[in-house]
Design a protein around this motif. Structure first.
Motif, PDB file in Angstrom:
ATOM      1  N   SER A   1     -18.916  12.700 -20.223  1.00  0.00           N
ATOM      2  CA  SER A   1     -17.695  12.523 -19.462  1.00  0.00           C
ATOM      3  C   SER A   1     -17.707  13.500 -18.301  1.00  0.00           C
ATOM      4  O   SER A   1     -18.237  14.604 -18.407  1.00  0.00           O
ATOM      5  N   SER A  58      -7.791  15.392 -16.972  1.00  0.00           N
ATOM      6  CA  SER A  58      -9.053  14.682 -17.200  1.00  0.00           C
ATOM      7  C   SER A  58      -9.614  14.043 -15.934  1.00  0.00           C
ATOM      8  O   SER A  58     -10.774  13.638 -15.909  1.00  0.00           O
ATOM      9  N   VAL A  75      -1.044  10.577 -15.247  1.00  0.00           N
ATOM     10  CA  VAL A  75      -1.584  10.637 -16.602  1.00  0.00           C
ATOM     11  C   VAL A  75      -0.770   9.766 -17.546  1.00  0.00           C
ATOM     12  O   VAL A  75       0.364   9.394 -17.238  1.00  0.00           O
ATOM     13  N   GLU A  76      -1.372   9.442 -18.692  1.00  0.00           N
ATOM     14  CA  GLU A  76      -0.686   8.699 -19.751  1.00  0.00           C
ATOM     15  C   GLU A  76       0.085   9.631 -20.663  1.00  0.00           C
ATOM     16  O   GLU A  76       1.149   9.283 -21.178  1.00  0.00           O
ATOM     17  N   TYR A 107      -6.785  18.035 -26.223  1.00  0.00           N
ATOM     18  CA  TYR A 107      -7.123  17.612 -24.860  1.00  0.00           C
ATOM     19  C   TYR A 107      -8.592  17.200 -24.779  1.00  0.00           C
ATOM     20  O   TYR A 107      -8.918  16.152 -24.223  1.00  0.00           O
ATOM     21  N   LEU A 119      -9.215  13.708 -26.301  1.00  0.00           N
ATOM     22  CA  LEU A 119      -8.667  12.606 -25.500  1.00  0.00           C
ATOM     23  C   LEU A 119      -9.399  12.454 -24.176  1.00  0.00           C
ATOM     24  O   LEU A 119      -9.662  11.327 -23.726  1.00  0.00           O
ATOM     25  N   GLU A 143     -12.641  10.712 -24.592  1.00  0.00           N
ATOM     26  CA  GLU A 143     -12.437   9.282 -24.836  1.00  0.00           C
ATOM     27  C   GLU A 143     -12.155   8.514 -23.552  1.00  0.00           C
ATOM     28  O   GLU A 143     -12.022   7.298 -23.572  1.00  0.00           O
ATOM     29  N   ARG A 203      -9.384   8.988 -21.676  1.00  0.00           N
ATOM     30  CA  ARG A 203      -7.947   8.835 -21.468  1.00  0.00           C
ATOM     31  C   ARG A 203      -7.497   9.639 -20.256  1.00  0.00           C
ATOM     32  O   ARG A 203      -8.081  10.660 -19.918  1.00  0.00           O
ATOM     33  N   ARG A 204      -6.446   9.182 -19.593  1.00  0.00           N
ATOM     34  CA  ARG A 204      -5.826   9.941 -18.500  1.00  0.00           C
ATOM     35  C   ARG A 204      -4.846  10.917 -19.142  1.00  0.00           C
ATOM     36  O   ARG A 204      -3.724  10.549 -19.488  1.00  0.00           O
ATOM     37  N   VAL A 205      -5.297  12.147 -19.316  1.00  0.00           N
ATOM     38  CA  VAL A 205      -4.545  13.150 -20.060  1.00  0.00           C
ATOM     39  C   VAL A 205      -4.548  14.458 -19.290  1.00  0.00           C
ATOM     40  O   VAL A 205      -5.470  14.724 -18.516  1.00  0.00           O
TER      41      VAL A 205
END
Length: 125
Positions: free
Chosen positions: A8, A36, A64-65, A105, A108, A111, A113-115
């Motif tokens: 990532s 992220s 972010v989500e 964090y 996620l 993975e 994710r928008r975090v």
């Protein structure tokens, strides 16, 4: 079958301890927001007691989500009024101590994710 870890481009929290966190190996000794999507924003929250609604307005401006809120050395929940800007944008918030927030964090972000992690880094006594 050969298994390889996912790769990532998200910043990774590589360590934490009393009064510091490390992001991609760089030690940071103040509160910080790590996203992220590559965000690293100094967060002027020297301690839980210093938090104000404006700190959470900064988080609501991120794309972010979910926000992982690390409240310092122990878990402390933000006041509901502080979360209003996040709720209005339909951004989820999870609260935990800063050490747990760092670990969560990373999972996620890896993975995809928008975090964002909003980490209160307290100066040790």
């Amino acid at each position: 079958m050969k298994l390889q870890p996912d790769r990532s481009s998200a910043p990774t929290i590589t360590g934490h301890g009393p009064g510091w966190v490390a992001v991609d190996g760089q030690r940071i000794e103040h509160s910080v927001i790590v996203g992220s999507q590559g965000e690293r924003i100094d967060w002027p929250a020297a301690a839980w007691e210093a938090l104000q609604p404006t700190h959470f307005e900064t988080l609501a401006a991120l794309d972010v989500e979910v926000v992982i809120f690390g409240s310092g050395s122990r878990i402390r929940f933000p006041r509901p009024a502080w979360l209003a800007p996040l709720v209005a944008r339909r951004i989820g918030v999870e609260t935990m101590d800063t050490a747990a927030a760092c670990r969560t964090y990373n999972i996620l972000a890896q993975e995809g994710r928008r975090v964002a992690a909003a980490l209160v880094v307290e100066t040790p006594a």
